[in-house]
Design an enzyme around this catalytic site. Structure first.
Site, PDB file in Angstrom:
ATOM      1  CG  ASP A 117      -2.164   0.831   1.063  1.00 59.71           C
ATOM      2  OD1 ASP A 117      -3.252   0.223   0.903  1.00 59.71           O
ATOM      3  OD2 ASP A 117      -2.091   2.084   1.058  1.00 59.71           O
TER       4      ASP A 117
ATOM      5  CE  LYS B  25     -11.742   1.723 -10.254  1.00 64.78           C
ATOM      6  NZ  LYS B  25     -10.807   0.757  -9.647  1.00 64.78           N
TER       7      LYS B  25
ATOM      8  CG  ASP C 226       2.447   5.939  -5.747  1.00 68.26           C
ATOM      9  OD1 ASP C 226       1.434   5.512  -6.339  1.00 68.26           O
ATOM     10  OD2 ASP C 226       2.820   7.124  -5.797  1.00 68.26           O
ATOM     11  CB  VAL C 227      -0.251   1.132  -7.983  1.00 73.49           C
ATOM     12  CG1 VAL C 227      -0.342   0.006  -6.987  1.00 73.49           C
ATOM     13  CG2 VAL C 227      -1.406   2.122  -7.857  1.00 73.49           C
TER      14      VAL C 227
ATOM     15  CG  ASN D  52      -7.824  -3.520  -4.288  1.00 72.37           C
ATOM     16  OD1 ASN D  52      -9.040  -3.533  -4.519  1.00 72.37           O
ATOM     17  ND2 ASN D  52      -7.308  -2.883  -3.247  1.00 72.37           N
TER      18      ASN D  52
ATOM     19  CE1 TYR E 228     -12.774   4.894  -8.612  1.00 77.29           C
ATOM     20  CE2 TYR E 228     -14.941   4.423  -9.543  1.00 77.29           C
ATOM     21  CZ  TYR E 228     -13.911   4.098  -8.679  1.00 77.29           C
ATOM     22  OH  TYR E 228     -14.008   2.974  -7.887  1.00 77.29           O
TER      23      TYR E 228
HETATM   24  P1  NAD Z   1     -10.129   2.132   0.437  1.00 72.61           P
HETATM   25  O1  NAD Z   1      -9.823   3.587   0.410  1.00 72.61           O
HETATM   26  O2  NAD Z   1     -10.773   1.566   1.664  1.00 72.61           O
HETATM   27  O3  NAD Z   1      -8.810   1.306   0.119  1.00 72.61           O
HETATM   28  C1  NAD Z   1      -7.946   1.681  -0.932  1.00 72.61           C
HETATM   29  C2  NAD Z   1      -6.506   1.451  -0.523  1.00 72.61           C
HETATM   30  O4  NAD Z   1      -5.678   1.800  -1.645  1.00 72.61           O
HETATM   31  C3  NAD Z   1      -6.068   2.340   0.639  1.00 72.61           C
HETATM   32  O5  NAD Z   1      -5.405   1.574   1.626  1.00 72.61           O
HETATM   33  C4  NAD Z   1      -5.138   3.352  -0.001  1.00 72.61           C
HETATM   34  O6  NAD Z   1      -4.083   3.799   0.868  1.00 72.61           O
HETATM   35  C5  NAD Z   1      -4.589   2.559  -1.161  1.00 72.61           C
HETATM   36  N1  NAD Z   1      -4.058   3.413  -2.221  1.00 72.61           N
HETATM   37  C6  NAD Z   1      -4.538   4.583  -2.684  1.00 72.61           C
HETATM   38  N2  NAD Z   1      -3.731   5.085  -3.621  1.00 72.61           N
HETATM   39  C7  NAD Z   1      -2.711   4.205  -3.762  1.00 72.61           C
HETATM   40  C8  NAD Z   1      -1.549   4.179  -4.573  1.00 72.61           C
HETATM   41  N3  NAD Z   1      -1.256   5.163  -5.425  1.00 72.61           N
HETATM   42  N4  NAD Z   1      -0.732   3.106  -4.481  1.00 72.61           N
HETATM   43  C9  NAD Z   1      -1.000   2.107  -3.601  1.00 72.61           C
HETATM   44  N5  NAD Z   1      -2.062   2.096  -2.781  1.00 72.61           N
HETATM   45  C10 NAD Z   1      -2.905   3.145  -2.870  1.00 72.61           C
HETATM   46  O7  NAD Z   1     -11.040   1.908  -0.859  1.00 72.61           O
HETATM   47  P2  NAD Z   1     -11.719   0.595  -1.474  1.00 72.61           P
HETATM   48  O8  NAD Z   1     -13.144   0.948  -1.666  1.00 72.61           O
HETATM   49  O9  NAD Z   1     -11.356  -0.614  -0.749  1.00 72.61           O
HETATM   50  O10 NAD Z   1     -11.043   0.600  -2.921  1.00 72.61           O
HETATM   51  C11 NAD Z   1     -10.321  -0.511  -3.434  1.00 72.61           C
HETATM   52  C12 NAD Z   1     -10.633  -0.642  -4.904  1.00 72.61           C
HETATM   53  O11 NAD Z   1     -12.014  -0.941  -5.057  1.00 72.61           O
HETATM   54  C13 NAD Z   1     -10.363   0.614  -5.727  1.00 72.61           C
HETATM   55  O12 NAD Z   1      -9.790   0.246  -6.969  1.00 72.61           O
HETATM   56  C14 NAD Z   1     -11.748   1.174  -5.944  1.00 72.61           C
HETATM   57  O13 NAD Z   1     -11.830   1.975  -7.092  1.00 72.61           O
HETATM   58  C15 NAD Z   1     -12.550  -0.101  -6.061  1.00 72.61           C
HETATM   59  N6  NAD Z   1     -13.994   0.010  -5.883  1.00 72.61           N
HETATM   60  C16 NAD Z   1     -14.527   0.357  -4.678  1.00 72.61           C
HETATM   61  C17 NAD Z   1     -15.903   0.414  -4.547  1.00 72.61           C
HETATM   62  C18 NAD Z   1     -16.570   0.786  -3.249  1.00 72.61           C
HETATM   63  O14 NAD Z   1     -17.779   0.976  -3.228  1.00 72.61           O
HETATM   64  N7  NAD Z   1     -15.857   0.903  -2.157  1.00 72.61           N
HETATM   65  C19 NAD Z   1     -16.728   0.125  -5.640  1.00 72.61           C
HETATM   66  C20 NAD Z   1     -16.150  -0.228  -6.853  1.00 72.61           C
HETATM   67  C21 NAD Z   1     -14.774  -0.308  -6.962  1.00 72.61           C
END
Ligand code: NAD
Length: 268
Positions: free
Chosen positions: A46, A188, A72-73, A99, A184
């Site tokens: 992360d 996606k 950092d991705v 992810n 976004y």
């Molecule tokens: P979250 O914020 O709880 O977790 C995301 C994690 O990614 C965090 O720990 C953050 O520090 C990390 N992160 C952010 N930028 C980063 C980077 N540049 N490099 C490495 N790590 C990084 O959010 P989440 O909802 O668990 O999101 C995870 C994935 O799920 C994302 O791709 C998001 O777009 C996708 N998503 C989420 C939802 C939802 O409703 N929560 C719906 C569809 C898709």
């Protein structure tokens, strides 16, 4: 019984290893927990150094074989190093979750139901666009690139051939959501088509590539605004036909299906 492994045996990932990006929180943390619960050795990565160290320690304290990396991705060299460190620690990489992602805000409609000038395309801050694409789209490319590199080498180094890559896409790849920012949506949707292309190309190497497109999950995305704002959560609950947002544990069975041999004929 007909020929072939028994159903539950196909979900067995003991002895395999998995790397997860964005694993300090939300859906990525659920993927990491799922892999560990099912017996794999897991690297949680992360950008949040403190968060990923904390969650990795928690899982280690529960007896799972886990390690962490700060990554950092958006930076290809950091992603490459994360995979190299994983391979050095665990001898290969069978499973990778691309992810990490974030919401940079500013849809053209506010959650309260009004037009949002700052979210409109003609006013959209280009730096927000570049940041979102850099993480949500380029970050997935970087992760799949490096996963494919190390997975192609698995067999030569005495491991299992190929691997499984699982990308987190979004419902936003399918449906335009007015309160979510335009980059976004673009990222996606791009991820979804990239996933199919990667699956097509990498099939010959025994590497499967799939994407999960979650609906609304209760996570820390958008600074955890759904957790902080009960009215926003109630509004989302009402939008979903089943009447509630999802909890992250509910994504684990699908993640295991795609990551394990249970998904051996599922790709793209
Ligand atoms: P979250 O914020 O709880 O977790 C995301 C994690 O990614 C965090 O720990 C953050 O520090 C990390 N992160 C952010 N930028 C980063 C980077 N540049 N490099 C490495 N790590 C990084 O959010 P989440 O909802 O668990 O999101 C995870 C994935 O799920 C994302 O791709 C998001 O777009 C996708 N998503 C989420 C939802 C939802 O409703 N929560 C719906 C569809 C898709």
């Amino acid at each position: 019984m007909t020929e072939g492994p028994r159903t539950l045996d196909q979900f067995d990932i003991r002895g395999r290893s998995a790397l997860v990006t964005g694993a300090a929180s939300g859906i990525g943390l659920a993927y990491a927990e799922c892999m560990a619960e099912a017996g794999a050795k897991v690297t949680l990565t992360d950008i949040d150094a403190e968060g990923v160290a904390r969650e990795t320690q928690r899982l280690a304290d529960e007896g799972y074989e886990v390690r962490s990396g700060v990554c950092d991705v958006a930076d290809l060299s950091q992603v490459a190093k994360a995979f190299d460190d994983h391979v050095a620690a665990y001898g290969g990489c069978d499973i990778a979750f691309a992810n990490a992602g974030l919401d940079v805000g500013n849809g053209f409609w506010t959650p309260e139901g009004a037009r949002n000038p700052e979210g409109q395309i003609d006013r959209y801050d280009p730096d927000r666009w570049y940041k979102s694409i850099g993480i949500n789209l380029n970050g997935v490319f970087h992760t799949v690139r490096e996963a494919a590199r190390v997975m192609k080498a698995n067999e030569a180094s005495g491991g299992r051939r190929g691997g499984a890559i699982v990308i987190t896409s979004s419902n936003a790849a399918e449906v335009n959501e007015a309160i979510v920012g335009v980059p976004y949506m673009a990222a996606k949707a791009g991820v979804k088509h990239f996933m199919r292309h990667a699956a097509y190309e990498l099939a010959a190497y025994g590497i499967r590539v799939n994407a999960i497109a979650p609906g609304p999950f209760v996570t820390n995305i958008g600074d955890g605004w759904v957790k902080k704002n009960p009215a926003a959560k109630a509004a989302w609950d009402e939008l979903v036909p089943v009447g509630r947002m999802a909890e992250t544990y509910q994504i684990k069975p699908l993640a295991l299906l795609l990551a394990s041999d249970a998904g051996s004929y599922i790709t793209g």
